[in-house]
Design a protein around this motif. Structure first.
Motif, PDB file in Angstrom:
ATOM      1  N   LYS A 232      65.186  -8.437 107.364  1.00 48.84           N
ATOM      2  CA  LYS A 232      65.427  -7.356 108.317  1.00 48.84           C
ATOM      3  C   LYS A 232      66.413  -7.845 109.348  1.00 48.84           C
ATOM      4  O   LYS A 232      66.436  -9.030 109.689  1.00 48.84           O
ATOM      5  CB  LYS A 232      64.110  -6.963 108.997  1.00 48.84           C
ATOM      6  CG  LYS A 232      64.205  -5.803 109.971  1.00 48.84           C
ATOM      7  CD  LYS A 232      64.392  -4.477 109.256  1.00 48.84           C
ATOM      8  CE  LYS A 232      64.427  -3.323 110.244  1.00 48.84           C
ATOM      9  NZ  LYS A 232      64.752  -2.050 109.561  1.00 48.84           N
ATOM     10  N   GLN A 266      62.519  -1.123 119.670  1.00 47.72           N
ATOM     11  CA  GLN A 266      62.492  -0.984 118.208  1.00 47.72           C
ATOM     12  C   GLN A 266      62.139  -2.312 117.534  1.00 47.72           C
ATOM     13  O   GLN A 266      61.383  -2.351 116.554  1.00 47.72           O
ATOM     14  CB  GLN A 266      63.855  -0.490 117.716  1.00 47.72           C
ATOM     15  CG  GLN A 266      64.166   0.943 118.111  1.00 47.72           C
ATOM     16  CD  GLN A 266      65.597   1.341 117.789  1.00 47.72           C
ATOM     17  OE1 GLN A 266      66.487   0.491 117.631  1.00 47.72           O
ATOM     18  NE2 GLN A 266      65.838   2.649 117.697  1.00 47.72           N
ATOM     19  N   TYR A 270      58.690  -3.009 115.341  1.00 42.49           N
ATOM     20  CA  TYR A 270      58.778  -3.469 113.949  1.00 42.49           C
ATOM     21  C   TYR A 270      57.932  -4.731 113.740  1.00 42.49           C
ATOM     22  O   TYR A 270      57.171  -4.828 112.771  1.00 42.49           O
ATOM     23  CB  TYR A 270      60.227  -3.742 113.572  1.00 42.49           C
ATOM     24  CG  TYR A 270      60.372  -4.336 112.181  1.00 42.49           C
ATOM     25  CD1 TYR A 270      60.455  -3.519 111.062  1.00 42.49           C
ATOM     26  CD2 TYR A 270      60.388  -5.730 111.983  1.00 42.49           C
ATOM     27  CE1 TYR A 270      60.561  -4.053 109.781  1.00 42.49           C
ATOM     28  CE2 TYR A 270      60.493  -6.270 110.718  1.00 42.49           C
ATOM     29  CZ  TYR A 270      60.573  -5.436 109.623  1.00 42.49           C
ATOM     30  OH  TYR A 270      60.657  -5.969 108.355  1.00 42.49           O
ATOM     31  N   LYS A 273      54.253  -3.937 113.706  1.00 44.18           N
ATOM     32  CA  LYS A 273      53.820  -3.130 112.564  1.00 44.18           C
ATOM     33  C   LYS A 273      53.931  -3.869 111.246  1.00 44.18           C
ATOM     34  O   LYS A 273      53.057  -3.747 110.372  1.00 44.18           O
ATOM     35  CB  LYS A 273      54.640  -1.835 112.504  1.00 44.18           C
ATOM     36  CG  LYS A 273      54.207  -0.899 111.387  1.00 44.18           C
ATOM     37  CD  LYS A 273      55.004   0.410 111.429  1.00 44.18           C
ATOM     38  CE  LYS A 273      54.564   1.349 110.312  1.00 44.18           C
ATOM     39  NZ  LYS A 273      55.329   2.624 110.346  1.00 44.18           N
ATOM     40  N   HIS A 274      55.002  -4.649 111.073  1.00 42.38           N
ATOM     41  CA  HIS A 274      55.307  -5.199 109.749  1.00 42.38           C
ATOM     42  C   HIS A 274      55.009  -6.696 109.596  1.00 42.38           C
ATOM     43  O   HIS A 274      55.115  -7.215 108.477  1.00 42.38           O
ATOM     44  CB  HIS A 274      56.773  -4.935 109.398  1.00 42.38           C
ATOM     45  CG  HIS A 274      57.097  -3.478 109.242  1.00 42.38           C
ATOM     46  ND1 HIS A 274      56.769  -2.763 108.116  1.00 42.38           N
ATOM     47  CD2 HIS A 274      57.700  -2.607 110.098  1.00 42.38           C
ATOM     48  CE1 HIS A 274      57.158  -1.512 108.263  1.00 42.38           C
ATOM     49  NE2 HIS A 274      57.734  -1.383 109.455  1.00 42.38           N
TER      50      HIS A 274
END
Length: 589
Positions: A232, A266, A270, A273-274
């Motif tokens: 990412k 953001q 992320y 959450k990930h």
């Protein structure tokens, strides 16, 4: 440590002093108290690139990790901050901030390599922080990734790594996030807007050619693609005017670029959450004590001049936890026996039924807390200890029954013994009178409950000890003829023989019952073992399928980029992996 696994601020986890790595005992104590699964996020990058700012934001703070405001590096070693996970209940977020890489004042950069490798080994999400754009210079600064296979071993022996060592890394390396700071370019290729992720993937494309320049260009890109298939990218514009950057930690969001604030939001969303729980081979979720063990194992290996080995770390952790699982299972067995088993039991079967039920719970507890039990070593140890506990319980049951029956016999037969001493039966007809009273007292003894498994055995032995008394009374009773006395003596012998036969039969029944219960326990033990091994087998299969899927994606990407030869080579590796990773049925004990 504060409640909820929350620390007021970071502490040093691994000190880097005089080119030596030393684990901080205070940090280890903090980890040992965290029983929740841990999500470990580590950040690395060149010094003075703002790594600590992002980590403070993940902690929900403006300050915490040292940011500094000069060109001198601030963070030495690896610093740790443990906090309740903001999005996952009953999880702990462990943030690891590392010292800046590439400081020219350090001279020898070997410790930079180890800091980089430790961040990879310990984290479930690995953030690489760099400045401005992804170009060859940025890739050159990420040369540490090309040395990972020189710094880390996945398997303990070369034979185990012969298929493709990168496959062993891929399954358990962290997710890779590239944080690109002070980015000022337009995300556009050939007039088309692209995402930050697409920008990263374009930057990781390989060049064709066999010359040294091409190899140098491809090497870091290939390593990132090989070891970090889940990637990412986040871009961050400059947060404020250059003159204010040194005061970043004291500035409010309203003083910063709105776009930068949005980008940071953001990024943190992320990560929360990930980012997954740190997981080891076999699906083992890492908690605080397990992370503590990994830190010690890896740093000790480095200190001893060895390469940190992922497999050895798991095996060593399994040894510790499986040993503890045995003790936990035995402690549970002892506690349940203390609460549920009231000795003495009336029959051996009743005792064994209670033992088996408690034993089953103990084995289930062991299965729940154990993993990677090579050759079922610890399960065999548990089995042996449970057998010893069963035998000890049987002996204790017999001893308590013996004590209770002996005391009961003394109380009940004491008046009869006193009458014998007083000569109450030393008269004509005294023998039959003695027998009558003896039978009445025997009946009274049998009616008393709770005597246990030794009731008949102790009664038999008691009567045997009084045979001389009965024999004397029989011989001196003048009311009986010699023939009647002979008949009585034959009757006594017959009863004794019958009692001995019953005793032998009872012993045989007890022996058969023990064997039957032992076989039932063994079968139950095997059933639980098969279930556990099947779960581990399925977990291993799932891990391998995940690795194969990721390697297949890599192969397709190479093919799409026109690297036919490299794609075919990877296909051959995939076939080797499929053949090597077979899943035979488990072998039992």
């Amino acid at each position: 440590m504060a409640s909820g696994n929350s620390m007021p601020g970071p502490v040093c986890l691994i000190e880097n002093s005089d080119q030596k790595l030393v684990v901080n005992q205070e940090a280890l104590a903090i980890l040992s108290a965290i029983q929740q699964p841990v999500v470990v996020v580590a950040i690395v990058g060149l010094y003075r690139t703002g790594k600590s700012y992002l980590m403070n934001k993940l902690a929900g703070k403006n300050t915490g990790f040292s940011m500094g405001s000069t060109v001198q590096r601030h963070t030495k070693g690896i610093w740790m901050w443990c906090l309740p996970h903001p999005k996952k209940s009953d999880h702990t977020l462990v943030l690891l901030d590392t010292e800046g890489l590439g400081d020219t004042q350090k001279g020898d950069n070997q410790n930079d390599c180890w800091i980089f490798a430790l961040a990879v080994l310990l984290s479930s999400t690995f953030i690489y922080n760099s400045m401005r754009i992804i170009n060859q210079y940025a890739m050159d600064q990420l040369h540490y990734v090309t040395k990972l296979t020189d710094l880390i071993k996945a398997k303990s022996s070369p034979e185990q790594s012969e298929v493709d060592d990168s496959a062993n890394f891929v399954g358990f390396f962290p997710n890779f996030v590239w944080a690109l700071r002070d980015f000022s370019l337009v995300l556009e290729v050939n007039g088309q807007r692209i995402t930050a992720d697409e920008y990263l993937e374009n930057s990781l494309r390989l060049k064709k050619g066999m010359d040294q320049e091409t190899k140098t260009f491809n090497e870091p890109r290939l390593c990132i693609r090989t070891y970090f298939p889940k990637r990412k990218c986040f871009i961050f514009e400059q947060p404020a005017e250059m003159k204010n950057l040194s005061k970043l930690e004291t500035m409010e969001d309203s003083d910063l670029s709105p776009e930068f604030v949005k980008q940071v939001s953001q990024f943190t969303s992320y990560i929360f959450k990930h980012s997954d729980v740190k997981t080891l081979s076999g699906g083992i979720k890492v908690n605080g004590p397990r992370l503590q063990h990994l830190v010690l194992t890896y740093v000790n290996a480095i200190t001893n001049g060895e390469l940190p080995c992922m497999e050895n770390a798991v095996l060593a952790l399994a040894q510790i936890e499986n040993s503890a699982a045995v003790q936990k299972a035995i402690a549970h067995y002892e506690q349940q026996v203390e609460q549920k088993v009231h000795l003495p039991t009336e029959t051996l079967q009743e005792l064994l039924v209670l033992h088996r039920a408690t034993e089953r719970e103990a084995v289930e507890l062991f299965m729940k807390n154990s993993f990677n039990d090579v050759d079922q070593r610890f399960q065999k140890e548990l089995w042996a200890q449970l057998e010893a506990k069963r035998d000890e319980l049987i002996r204790k049951n017999m001893d308590m029954s013996l004590d209770r029956c002996s005391a009961l016999l003394r109380d009940i037969f004491a008046p009869l013994e006193e009458e014998v001493k007083q000569g109450a039966f030393s008269k004509s007809g005294g023998y039959h009178l003695f027998l009558q009273k003896k039978q009445e007292l025997e009946k009274q003894y049998r009616q008393v409950p709770g005597k246990g498994v030794q009731a008949e055995e102790i009664l038999k032995k008691y009567f045997e000890s009084k045979e001389v008394v009965a024999d004397t009374l029989l011989k001196t009773d003048q009311s009986l003829t010699e023939k009647e006395k002979q008949i009585e003596m034959e009757q006594i012998k017959a009863e004794a023989a019958e009692a001995t036969a019953r005793e032998l039969e009872e012993m045989q029944k007890k022996h058969e019952l023990l064997l039957e219960q032992q076989e039932k326990s063994y079968q139950e033990h095997v059933r639980q073992l098969v279930e556990k091994m099947e779960q581990e087998r399925e977990q291993l299969k799932e891990e391998h399928e995940k690795i194969l899927f990721l390697k297949l994606q890599e192969k397709e990407q190479l093919l799409m980029e026109g690297f036919q030869k490299e794609s075919s080579k990877l296909q051959q590796q995939l076939e080797k992996m499929r053949k090597k990773w077979q899943y035979p049925m488990c072998t039992i004990l």
